[in-house]
Structures are given as structure tokens and as C-alpha cells.
Scaffold this active site. Structure first.
Site, PDB file in Angstrom:
ATOM      1  N   HIS A 153      -3.649   1.194  13.020  1.00  0.00           N
ATOM      2  CA  HIS A 153      -3.547  -0.152  13.748  1.00  0.00           C
ATOM      3  C   HIS A 153      -3.819  -1.173  13.021  1.00  0.00           C
ATOM      4  O   HIS A 153      -4.151  -2.332  13.734  1.00  0.00           O
ATOM      5  CB  HIS A 153      -4.625   0.011  14.910  1.00  0.00           C
ATOM      6  CG  HIS A 153      -4.718   1.464  15.755  1.00  0.00           C
ATOM      7  ND1 HIS A 153      -3.978   1.693  16.746  1.00  0.00           N
ATOM      8  CD2 HIS A 153      -5.287   2.744  15.514  1.00  0.00           C
ATOM      9  CE1 HIS A 153      -4.138   3.118  17.321  1.00  0.00           C
ATOM     10  NE2 HIS A 153      -4.878   3.419  16.255  1.00  0.00           N
ATOM     11  N   SER A 274       7.754 -24.315  -1.934  1.00  0.00           N
ATOM     12  CA  SER A 274       8.134 -25.074  -0.718  1.00  0.00           C
ATOM     13  C   SER A 274       8.526 -26.531  -1.149  1.00  0.00           C
ATOM     14  O   SER A 274       8.056 -26.835  -2.245  1.00  0.00           O
ATOM     15  CB  SER A 274       7.140 -25.052   0.210  1.00  0.00           C
ATOM     16  OG  SER A 274       7.312 -26.254   0.864  1.00  0.00           O
ATOM     17  N   LYS A 280       2.663 -23.717  -2.447  1.00  0.00           N
ATOM     18  CA  LYS A 280       3.053 -22.582  -1.774  1.00  0.00           C
ATOM     19  C   LYS A 280       3.744 -21.785  -2.778  1.00  0.00           C
ATOM     20  O   LYS A 280       4.509 -22.294  -3.927  1.00  0.00           O
ATOM     21  CB  LYS A 280       4.170 -22.948  -0.616  1.00  0.00           C
ATOM     22  CG  LYS A 280       3.737 -23.497   0.515  1.00  0.00           C
ATOM     23  CD  LYS A 280       3.185 -22.334   1.404  1.00  0.00           C
ATOM     24  CE  LYS A 280       3.894 -22.256   2.599  1.00  0.00           C
ATOM     25  NZ  LYS A 280       3.621 -21.008   3.337  1.00  0.00           N
ATOM     26  N   GLU A 287      10.872 -10.864   2.220  1.00  0.00           N
ATOM     27  CA  GLU A 287      11.207 -11.305   3.664  1.00  0.00           C
ATOM     28  C   GLU A 287      12.722 -11.020   3.830  1.00  0.00           C
ATOM     29  O   GLU A 287      13.024 -10.393   4.757  1.00  0.00           O
ATOM     30  CB  GLU A 287      10.750 -12.676   3.794  1.00  0.00           C
ATOM     31  CG  GLU A 287       9.649 -12.924   3.932  1.00  0.00           C
ATOM     32  CD  GLU A 287       9.283 -14.542   3.801  1.00  0.00           C
ATOM     33  OE1 GLU A 287       8.781 -15.013   5.092  1.00  0.00           O
ATOM     34  OE2 GLU A 287       9.077 -15.083   2.800  1.00  0.00           O
TER      35      GLU A 287
END
Ligand code: ARG
Length: 457
Positions: A153, A274, A280, A287
Site C-alpha cells: 500500500h 527546467s 531541477k 517518465e
């Protein structure tokens, strides 16, 4: 190629919708190989003269050289790679080129080319997945002792080792490779000689062409040979499953690389910045691996839906079989390569993993097991005692093994000093020695077995 019956040529849109050359030119090597095998067989059977066969053979070699050098021209009037190659052959050797198509149709030709192409794709996917396994094995070996939270979980559940976690993906990849191998075995029969749909009256030898092309033998039924694309669908289902595994792995990298986790930092080569936020480091490759799995699933769906309502035998809808297979193959190859690169170059952060682990009372199960084993409590009662112990540790903001013995005994007097042997996370993972368990020695054994299996391939 079929002008005899027609008074005028196709409209421009007809030409465009009909043409597959923009994509099926990717199969030119398979198309030439199939034609070479077919011509050699026709000559051996006395269907072609030795002279014509020799002209066709060297002519096809020349077309292959031309394609290798200049690429395949996208001449829409020539529709597909089969007609393109025949036209190039005719330019090179004249009318003898027209004899190559004896006892053959584009229907068995394309089915053969496509099987050959998918077979090659399976072989390269398999090799790439093998490299991913090697990367996982190497990092697992390095981190056989590194403790981290095992989750259920997404809540801290029990201590595991990072090596064990990485080897879980190795096991998934092993099954993925098995699925590709199964698909390859079923695919490896040759449709050539099925002709348009009914077979041919020429005395061809299908066994010979099948063997020449590396197939295990010819397909059994001519109608089935030109009608089905289940070999491509099966390949895509294997591709989807492999990409789903990659996607889960990618998701974990995304999660682990985020600051609140901080379990991993991806190398510069696998991160992006970024344009506005200078601090960043984004895990874009991970992804995109996660994203690509959705597109690969879309490719599988596309081909299944194309096939589901088609009557036997060939329908032109089936020309649409190739784009999804090519697309899925490209996406999967990129995804595997990216995941392999990320696994190889990632910096894991054992201290962050340990801190996250220890904050989650991960040895609660060990305490309950100890109460059963050493103090003779029924498991349900042990569960209750442990729950109270966790509550106390939580109230004090400390780990279970930081609770003084007196406090533990106030909860249950049967607890003794030796409980501390099982309360540390290192003791916990060391104790999980069952086959397939997370104990470092088990992980090292799994790594050794995986290395041995790779060496035997
Ligand atoms: N380009 C076609 C395909 O990919 C080749 C087969 C054409 N056959 C036909 N009967 N029109 O499916």
C-alpha cells in the site's frame, strides 16, 4: 503490375491510401531474402531456367546494394516494397524479373516478410532485455546488504534489501524473455508457397524455402497462412507485458528520485533540467518509459481491432498490421535502452533508504513472530501486544529497538532482553532466509544463479 484489366490509373488519393511503401520499406532485407529463397527453389524444381535464376539472383543482390546505399525510394505508384523491388529488378535484368513471381502472390510474400521481420525484432528485443538483466544483476550484487523499506500500500511494511528489490525486476524480465521466446517458436513456420490463398499448381518445394529462410518448416494451411497475423499480435502482447514491467520500474525511479524519498539520484546523463527552476533535475527518461508503455498497449489494441472482424483470407485492412508493430518495436527498444542506462548509472542512497525504513516500525512483524516463537503467544495475541508496542514507540517518536526493556515488559512481562536481537532492520533481513527471501545471502545466491543462467545462454 495489374494494369491489364484497367483502362485508367488510380486517383491520387487512391494511390496514397493504397500505398504501404512509406512504412513497409523497413522490410526490404526480409523481402529480398524471401525472393532469393523463392527463386532458388523455383530453379531447383525446374520451374525457372538456371539462366533466369542466375540473373534474378545477381539482380536482387544489386537491388539490395542499391537500397543499402541510397535507401528505398518512396514511389507511391509502386505501392509497396514488393512491387518496388520487382520494378528495380526489372530495370536491372529486364523481362526475366517477371518470372520471379511465378507460384507466389504478394499475400504469401508479405506474410513471409513480416514473420521474418518480427523474428528479427524478437531477437534484438531479447538481446536488449538480456543487457537489462545484466545491469540489474550487477547493481543487486552491489546492494545485496543495503536495507530499504519494503512497501505494501506504499506504506512501510518490512525491511528488504535493495538487491532483492532489483532482482524482483530481473525475475519479471526473465519471464518477459520467455514470452518472446514462446512467440518466436510459434511464429517460426513459413507461409511462402501459400500463394494468394489456395496454394499453387506449380511443383514447388515449400520445405526448401522454409529451411532456407531459417524457419522450422512450412505452415500447414494456405488460407491460414495468408490470413492470420496472430504471430504479430502475440509479439505485441509480449511487448506490452515487457513494457508494463519497465513502466513499473520507471515509476519507482520517478518516486525514488523525488526529494521526499531521495532513495536514488539519477545521473546527469539521464536527467533533464527546467527552463525556469534552476534547481531541477527531472527524471524525464523514466517518465517517458512509463508513458511509452501506454502507446505500446495502443499498438497491440490497434492490431487486434484491425484483425477481429476480417473474413478469410487476405483483406487490405491487413496492410495496417505493420505500423503498430514497427512503432511498438521502436518504443520498446528505446524504453529498454533507457531503463538499462538508468539502472547502470543511478546512485542509490542507502542512508536515505535506511532512515525511511526505520521511521516506519518495519520490524513489528519480527516482534510478533518473536512473541510466538520465544514466548509461546498465539499469533493473534502477539499481533495485539506488538500493536501496543508500536503505539508507544510512535508516541515517543523513537524506533522499536530504542524502547527500554522495562517499557516493553510493562506491555507484556513475557518479553525478555533477547527480543532486541530481532528488532533491528539488519537482523530482520538476515532472518528472511526462506527460498526466494530477502536475506543478503539469498540475494547473493539469486545473483549467482542469474549470472550462471546468463553465461549458459
Ligand atoms: N502491401 C500489402 C500488405 O502489406 C501486400 C499484399 C497485397 N496483397 C493484395 N492482395 N493486394 O498487406
Amino acid at each position: 503490375m495489374w494494369g491489364g484489366r484497367f483502362a485508367e490509373g488510380p486517383s491520387a488519393v487512391m494511390r496514397e491510401i493504397n500505398a504501404s511503401i512509406p512504412f513497409d520499406k523497413r522490410m526490404w532485407q526480409q523481402d529480398i531474402a524471401g525472393s532469393q529463397a523463392h527463386a532458388a527453389m523455383l530453379a531447383a524444381q525446374g520451374i525457372l531456367t538456371a539462366e533466369d535464376a542466375a540473373a534474378i539472383r545477381s539482380g536482387l543482390d544489386g537491388v539490395a546494394e542499391l537500397y543499402a546505399r541510397d535507401g528505398v525510394a518512396e514511389d507511391l505508384a509502386l505501392e509497396d516494397i514488393h512491387m518496388q523491388t520487382e520494378a528495380r529488378l526489372a530495370e536491372a535484368i529486364g523481362p526475366a524479373a517477371g518470372r520471379l513471381h511465378t507460384a507466389r502472390s504478394r499475400n504469401d510474400q508479405v506474410a513471409t516478410d513480416f514473420r521474418l521481420w518480427v523474428r528479427d525484432a524478437i531477437d534484438s528485443v531479447d538481446a536488449a532485455l538480456g543487457q537489462l538483466q545484466d545491469a540489474l544483476i550487477a547493481r543487486a550484487d552491489e546492494h545485496a546488504d543495503t536495507v530499504m523499506p519494503g512497501f505494501t500500500h506504499l506504506q512501510v511494511a518490512q525491511p528488504v534489501t535493495l538487491g532483492h528489490h532489483l532482482m524482483a525486476y530481473h525475475a519479471m524480465v526473465a519471464r518477459d524473455r520467455g514470452r518472446f521466446a514462446d512467440a518466436r517458436a510459434r511464429l517460426n513456420r513459413c507461409p511462402l508457397g501459400a500463394a494468394a490463398l489456395a496454394g499453387t499448381g506449380f511443383p514447388i518445394d515449400r520445405e526448401t524455402t522454409a529451411r532456407a529462410l531459417g524457419f522450422d518448416g512450412p505452415t500447414d494451411n494456405s488460407l491460414d497462412s495468408v490470413s492470420d497475423r496472430d504471430f504479430a499480435i502475440e509479439y505485441l502482447t509480449a511487448a506490452v507485458q515487457a513494457s508494463l514491467h519497465l513502466s513499473r520500474m520507471a515509476e519507482e525511479f520517478v518516486l525514488w528520485a523525488s526529494q521526499p524519498f531521495g532513495f536514488v539520484s539519477l545521473s546527469d546523463a539521464w536527467s533533464t533540467g527546467s527552463s525556469i527552476m534552476p534547481q531541477k533535475r527531472n527524471p524525464d527518461a523514466a517518465e517517458l518509459v512509463r508513458g511509452h508503455s501506454g502507446r505500446i498497449l495502443g499498438c497491440m489494441t490497434a492490431l487486434m481491432v484491425t484483425m477481429k472482424g476480417l473474413p478469410l483470407a487476405y483483406s487490405k485492412d491487413m496492410q495496417d498490421d505493420k505500423p503498430p508493430v514497427f512503432e511498438a518495436t521502436d518504443l520498446l527498444a528505446l524504453s529498454i535502452a533507457a531503463m538499462t542506462g538508468m539502472v547502470e548509472s543511478a546512485t542509490f542512497r542507502p542512508a536515505r533508504m535506511r532512515a525511511a525504513l526505520e521511521a516506519g516500525f518495519p520490524t513489528a512483524t519480527d516482534l510478533a513472530d518473536w512473541l510466538v516463537r520465544e514466548a509461546g503467544l498465539p499469533f493473534r495475541e502477539a499481533h495485539h501486544v506488538t500493536g501496543r508496542t508500536v503505539k508507544l514507540a510512535e508516541e515517543r517518536g523513537i524506533a522499536l529497538d530504542a524502547l527500554p526493556l522495562a517499557d516493553l515488559q510493562a506491555i507484556d512481562p513475557r518479553i525478555t532482553e533477547s527480543v532486541y536481537d530481532v528488532l533491528t532492520v539488519d537482523a530482520s533481513v538476515r532472518s528472511r532466509t526462506s527460498f526466494g527471501g530477502t536475506a543478503p545471502d539469498r540475494v547473493r545466491a539469486a545473483v549467482a544463479a542469474a549470472r550462471a543462467a546468463r553465461a549458459k545462454e
